[in-house]
Design an enzyme around this catalytic site. Structure first.
Site, PDB file in Angstrom:
ATOM      1  N   MET A  15      10.465 -25.418  61.230  1.00 45.86           N
ATOM      2  CA  MET A  15       9.918 -24.551  60.522  1.00 45.86           C
ATOM      3  C   MET A  15       8.814 -24.645  60.831  1.00 45.86           C
ATOM      4  SD  MET A  15       9.953 -27.918  57.282  1.00 45.86           S
ATOM      5  CE  MET A  15       9.046 -27.320  56.137  1.00 45.86           C
TER       6      MET A  15
ATOM      7  N   ASP B 239      13.664 -27.718  59.027  1.00 44.50           N
ATOM      8  CA  ASP B 239      14.425 -29.403  59.787  1.00 44.50           C
ATOM      9  C   ASP B 239      13.924 -30.220  58.873  1.00 44.50           C
ATOM     10  OD1 ASP B 239      11.871 -28.591  60.623  1.00 44.50           O
ATOM     11  OD2 ASP B 239      12.921 -28.615  63.072  1.00 44.50           O
TER      12      ASP B 239
END
Length: 481
Positions: free
Chosen positions: A79, A236
Site C-alpha cells: 500500500m 495487501d
C-alpha cells in the site's frame, strides 16, 4: 481455479487457489529496494512488472492445466506507493514506497489546512502516505508531477499492464488520504492542496467488482482463458485480512512481514486522531479496518542477520534450539526506518541497550524478535484504546513460521494467536478470493480451513517481557528517559 497476485515489498507472490481455498501452485520472485538518501525508500515499477511476468511464467510452466482453468484474477499490493506515469504510461521516476519518510513537513501543512483531516480520510497525515508525498513532489519535483498523466498505486500499475485499465479499488485508495473514506470518492479540496487533479487519478471500483479483462496478448503466454476478468482487489493489508479470514467485525490479525501489521475489522468508521493509527475501508463490503503498523519487523530481522553475515532461517533454528532467557538479552527498539504506531515519528532510530561482555550474536537476534513483539504490543494497546473490538487474532506472515517469535508476540500482547493456514501467501489468497467474489462466487469457501494451531500465552514469558517493557519504552532515539 482463481489466481491471486500479491506485489509485496520484498517479492511478488502468485498463487492458484481451488474452489476449496486450497493453493494448487505458487511462485515467488524477489524485488530490489533503493535507499538513495536517508528517509527515502523507492522501487522501480518496471521491476514489479518483470517479477509478475516471471512469477506467472513459472506458474504456466509448473501448472498449465490449473492456469487454463482460472476463472478470475485478483490483485493485492503493498500500500501507499506513489507511481507517476507519463503520456505513454512510462514511469517518470521510481515509486515512493510506504516506508519513505521524506514528507514530514507536508504532513504538518495538510493538518494546518484541514482541521478535520482525520475525520475526512480516517487518520492523521503521516510521511509514508500518498497525500503528503504528492505534496512533497509538487514542491520539490514539480516538473515530474506536472508530466504525470496517471498517478497509480502499486497493484494498480500492474492492473494497467495486465488490462490497459487505470483503475483502483476503494479499499486501497482509502489509504491514499486523498479520498473521503465514508463517501468513498476522491476529495476535491485535498487533491487541490496536494497539487493533483481528478484526471490524474484512477477510476474507483469495489474490491469485489470486475475492473477489466486480461489483455489478449497475455492469455496465450500464460495458458489463461481468453477474457479472464480481473477483480478490483485491494491493498495487501486488506487482502491479508480476507486471506486469513478476518472478514467480520471483531476479527483481527497480526502479520510479521517486512513490516509488522496489526489489523482489526470493524463495522463502523472510527477515524484515528493520533498514535500512528489509521482507519481505512476493508476489501469486504460494508466493513472498515483499523491498523497499527510497526515499520520494521521482518526488515529488522533481515538487518541483524545481514550484519552477522548469517542466513535468517539458520539463525532462527539455532536460536530456538538454545532457549535463551529474555532476562539475558539486550533491549532493542526496532525503529530502523522511524516508526508509525504509536509514535508517528519518521526520525526515531533503532537502539540496543543492556549490552555486556556476555552478549553474543544469538542474544542480539532474540532481542530483535523481542523488540518487534513489544512494538506490536504497543499497537495492541493503541487499538484497544481506540475502542476496537478484538475477539480473535490470527497470526500470519513469514515471521509466523518461527515458533519462538509467535510465542513472544502472544506473551507481549497477552492474548492467544491463531496460526493462519497459509502464513506466507495470505494476501495472494485473499486476492484470489476477491476474484471469486467478483464473478459471483462466495468470498470464503463453504468449509474454510481451520487454523493449524493456537499459540497460547506463556505466563512466565509474559512476566519476563513485562519487566523489559519499561526499559523498552524509555529507549527512544538512543536516550534512556
Amino acid at each position: 481455479m482463481y489466481l491471486g497476485i500479491d506485489i509485496g515489498t520484498s517479492s511478488v507472490k502468485a498463487v492458484i487457489m481451488d474452489d476449496h481455498d486450497l493453493p494448487v501452485a505458487t511462485a515467488s520472485v524477489p524485488l530490489a529496494l533503493s535507499l538513495p538518501r536517508p528517509l527515502w525508500c523507492e522501487q522501480a515499477p518496471e521491476g514489479w512488472w518483470q517479477a509478475v511476468v516471471d512469477s506467472l511464467d513459472a506458474l504456466a510452466n509448473q501448472a498449465p492445466t490449473a492456469m487454463a482453468a482460472v476463472r478470475g484474477i485478483g490483485l493485492s499490493g503493498q500500500m501507499l506507493g506513489v507511481t507517476l506515469l507519463d503520456a505513454s504510461d512510462t514511469p517518470i521516476r521510481p515509486a515512493l514506497l510506504w516506508n519513505d519518510g521524506r514528507a514530514s513537513a507536508e504532513c504538518a501543512d495538510l493538518h494546518a489546512r484541514f482541521e478535520d483531516f482525520a475525520d475526512i480520510v480516517g487518520c492523521r497525515a503521516m510521511p509514508g502516505f500518498p497525500a503528503p508525498k504528492l505534496l512533497w513532489l509538487a514542491r520539490h519535483e514539480p516538473a515530474a508531477l506536472a508530466r504525470a498523466r496517471r498517478i497509480l498505486l502499486t497493484k494498480d500499475y500492474i492492473r494497467l499492464r495486465l488490462t490497459g485499465e487505470a483503475i483502483s479499488d476503494r479499499a486501497d485508495a482509502s489509504a491514499t488520504l486523498l479520498m473521503e473514506t465514508v463517501r468513498a470518492e476522491w476529495h476535491d479540496g485535498i487533491l487541490a492542496a496536494c497539487g493533483v487533479d481528478h484526471g490524474q487519478l484512477p477510476r474507483l471500483v469495489d474490491s469485489t467488482e470486475v475492473s477489466g479483462t486480461l489483455r489478449g496478448s497475455l492469455t496465450g503466454r500464460w495458458h489463461l482463458p481468453s477474457g479472464t476478468p480481473v477483480a478490483g482487489g485491494g491493498g495487501d493489508n486488506m487482502c491479508a485480512g480476507v486471506g486469513v479470514g478476518a472478514v467480520q467485525a471483531g476479527s483481527a490479525y497480526i502479520s510479521l512481514g517486512t513490516s509488522g501489521v496489526y489489523f482489526a475489522a470493524n463495522d463502523r468508521f472510527v477515524p484515528a486522531h493520533g498514535g500512528g493509527m489509521h482507519t481505512h475501508r476493508h476489501a469486504v463490503p460494508g466493513l472498515y479496518c483499523q491498523h497499527a503498523v510497526v515499520l520494521s519487523a521482518g526488515a529488522a530481522l533481515a538487518w541483524i542477520a545481514g550484519l552477522l553475515g548469517r542466513d535468517i532461517a539458520g539463525l532462527i533454528a539455532e536460536l530456538e534450539a538454545q532457549s535463551l532467557s529474555t532476562d539475558a538479552t539486550p533491549v532493542f527498539t526496532p525503529y530502523l526506518a522511524g516508526e508509525r504506531t504509536p509514535h508517528d515519528n519518521p526520525l526515531l532510530t533503532a537502539t540496543f541497550s543492556r549490552l555486556t561482555h556476555m552478549t553474543g550474536p544469538l542474544h542480539l537476534v532474540q532481542a530483535v524478535l523481542e523488540g518487534v513483539a513489544l512494538a506490536m504490543a504497543d499497537g495492541h494497546a493503541a487499538l484497544a484504546a481506540s475502542g476496537a473490538r478484538i475477539d480473535r487474532i490470527f497470526l500470519t506472515g513469514g515471521g509466523a513460521r518461527s515458533a519462538l517469535w509467535a510465542r513472544l508476540v502472544a506473551a507481549a500482547i497477552g492474548q492467544p494467536l491463531h496460526l493462519a493456514a497459509e502464513q506466507r501467501s495470505g494476501p495472494a489468497i485473499g486476492a484470489a478470493r476477491l476474484a471469486r467474489a467478483a464473478i459471483g462466487g462466495p468470498l470464503i469457501a463453504a468449509a474454510p480451513r481451520v487454523p493449524a494451531s493456537v499459540v497460547s500465552v506463556d505466563a512466565r514469558l509474559a512476566e519476563q517481557l513485562d519487566r523489559k517493557r519499561s526499559l523498552f519504552h524509555g529507549q527512544v532515539q538512543g536516550v534512556r528517559i
